[in-house]
Write an enzyme that holds these catalytic residues in place. Structure first.
Site, PDB file in Angstrom:
ATOM      1  N   GLU A   1      -1.936  -0.373  -0.857  1.00 38.16           N
ATOM      2  CA  GLU A   1      -2.953  -0.904  -1.782  1.00 38.16           C
ATOM      3  C   GLU A   1      -2.272  -2.043  -2.521  1.00 38.16           C
ATOM      4  O   GLU A   1      -1.530  -1.833  -3.474  1.00 38.16           O
ATOM      5  CB  GLU A   1      -3.435   0.206  -2.731  1.00 38.16           C
TER       6      GLU A   1
ATOM      7  N   GLY B   1       1.152  -2.149  -5.112  1.00 39.02           N
ATOM      8  CA  GLY B   1       1.901  -3.252  -5.691  1.00 39.02           C
ATOM      9  C   GLY B   1       1.454  -4.578  -5.114  1.00 39.02           C
ATOM     10  O   GLY B   1       0.313  -4.730  -4.660  1.00 39.02           O
TER      11      GLY B   1
END
Length: 514
Positions: free
Chosen positions: A266, A244
């Site tokens: 990530e 996100g």
């Protein structure tokens, strides 16, 4: 090329209902719930999904914990058999699941199908990996001793995924976690729960075929942020993969660290490309166009900044502006459409705010306007924006999750590298050059500071064989290929003494006599 008109196909809600039934999702899961799901293609509500309560989420984590305790005892190759069956089920459901991705996210059909293919590919990778969970044999200074490392299952793997890749990110984590001996609890984006429900149903068919997998091995939590927080804070979840925004990562990371859990983050990616004087401009034009406009600019690897050398700027940028003016924007199901809708009004508002800031900074903006006549009032189609900035500053320094490409002139390669690295994120990057020295420097420790550095392709479109992720504000996590599997296991260093003596390391003596 004119923009694509609204589709005359059956209402999206009816198509979604048919797809979900074919994919095995019970109607009770999406017909009378509390969470309204809308399609960005038309803006219409297409389902009412039942949300998971906090109590149900905790119970699901409990089942997953118990499942791990049994699953860790199953041999790795046998665990790989379950993932092989999952790949088979995904192959059978590829057309339907890919279309559902299109309807729920707004991707063009080739991208929807491509996302499912990515799931199939990671299953293939993980099946092979199930026989390759290798440790090392290590030289020891003590005679008649052997030192080695072994890898053991870690526990429950939590997965929080984003709307833009609603199913592939789960598969990157789940396929590896399963062969590593872990169980998985998944909380998808509240914007895209339908594809998650369908994927969960597909996985249940694989589990049924496998036959003796423990209950709770794969769990699904549907809901808003509060359900994700349950997963983040539960001590029975030793590792959590979260995809996100950087803002989300700033909240999740410290909470995981507070209980010493592992984080596979990530996060954002303000990705850039450098176009040098030696570049093949035809190749660069195609690579830039897909990387900047594909998925309507809603990839974490989308190209957002472009540094073009003074000597070729006036040749390349007008050609690029022409492509931006002609690319077909519209209903992603319509033939020839390359750019579908933004996910929602908030994404549109964020894009317009960034463009207004760019104009105030003296930029020349090509495109960026809302395209009328496509979808309903709640659908947001925009022409991708090409923004010529007088300097690398202002809105170019932060990620706007929309199809905006900032273009800046550069004169020296050192300057281009400095600007390239002068942002918080460090996910993906690329250079277009035929100069070997430039290419090698870009990939060296003195070049791109990103987790992904490409030459003569754009920053978008990674394959599952390589570890995916980035540095700095991108979070440092790695998923998918290479040795990313190690994040889902715990390492033990073992020393075995097969002598009758007891020599200590570093020459230490401790003689207690006879």
């Amino acid at each position: 090329m004119p923009d694509a008109p609204a589709s005359t196909a059956a209402p999206i809600a009816a198509q979604v209902d048919q797809l979900l039934q074919r994919l095995g999702v019970p109607k009770s899961a999406y017909a009378d719930g509390e969470l309204a799901v809308r399609s960005p293609i038309s803006g219409e509500t297409i389902a009412l999904v039942r949300q998971t309560s906090s109590e149900e989420a905790k119970a699901a984590i409990g089942r997953a914990h118990a499942a791990h305790l049994a699953w860790r005892l199953v041999p790795g190759p046998r665990r790989g058999e379950l993932v092989r069956l999952l790949g088979e089920e995904l192959r059978a459901a590829k057309a339907d699941l890919g279309l559902l991705v299109t309807l729920e996210v707004g991707k063009v059909p080739s991208e929807g199908a491509g996302e499912v293919q990515e799931m199939i590919d990671i299953c293939d990778f993980a099946v092979g990996l199930s026989r390759q969970l290798y440790g090392l044999t290590i030289a020891t200074e003590r005679p008649e001793h052997r030192m080695m490392e072994t890898w053991h299952p870690l526990g429950v793997v939590g997965v929080i995924s984003a709307f833009n890749f609603p199913v592939a990110v789960w598969s990157w984590n789940a396929a590896l976690a399963l062969v590593c001996g872990d169980s998985v609890v998944w909380k998808p984006s509240e914007k895209t729960p339908l594809t998650a429900l369908a994927t969960h149903a597909i996985a249940q068919r694989a589990l049924a075929r496998f036959g003796d997998a423990p209950e709770g091995l794969l769990e699904l939590l549907v809901g808003q942020r509060d359900i994700g927080e349950v997963l983040v804070d539960d001590p029975r979840v030793p590792v959590l993969s979260a995809t996100g925004s950087t803002a989300m990562g700033r909240q999740v990371g410290p909470r995981l660290a507070a209980r010493f859990a592992r984080a596979i983050l990530e996060l954002g990616g303000n990705n850039a490309a450098i176009v040098t004087p030696s570049a093949d401009l035809d190749l660069a034009l195609r690579g830039i166009a897909f990387a900047a406009m594909g998925t309507a600019g809603q990839r974490c690897t989308t190209l957002r900044r472009l540094f073009v050398h003074d000597g070729i700027y006036d040749t390349l940028v007008p050609r690029l502006a022409k492509v931006y003016g002609q690319v077909k924007v519209g209903d992603p199901r319509a033939p020839g459409t390359l750019v579908g809708p933004l996910i929602d009004g908030a994404a549109f508002d964020g894009m317009q705010k960034a463009l207004a800031e760019s104009r105030a900074a003296g930029a020349t903006v090509h495109g960026g306007e809302r395209v009328a006549g496509i979808g309903g009032d709640g659908a947001y189609y925009v022409r991708p924006a090409l923004v010529e900035l007088p300097a690398h500053a202002g809105p170019a320094l932060r990620e706007t999750f929309a199809p905006i490409l900032y273009v800046v002139r550069y004169s020296s390669f050192d300057q281009a590298i400095e600007w390239h690295n002068a942002v918080g994120a460090g996910l993906s990057s690329s250079i277009f050059t035929l100069d070997m020295r430039e290419a090698e420097r870009f990939m060296s420790c003195a070049g791109s500071d990103c987790g992904i550095a490409n030459v003569n392709i754009g920053p978008s479109g990674a394959e599952i064989g390589g570890a995916f992720g980035g540095e700095k504000e991108t979070g440092g996590g790695r998923e998918a290929g290479s040795d990313a599997w190690k994040a889902y296991m715990r390492r033990a260093t073992n020393t075995i003494n097969y002598s009758t003596a007891l020599p200590l390391a570093q020459g230490v003596t401790f003689d207690i006599g006879d």
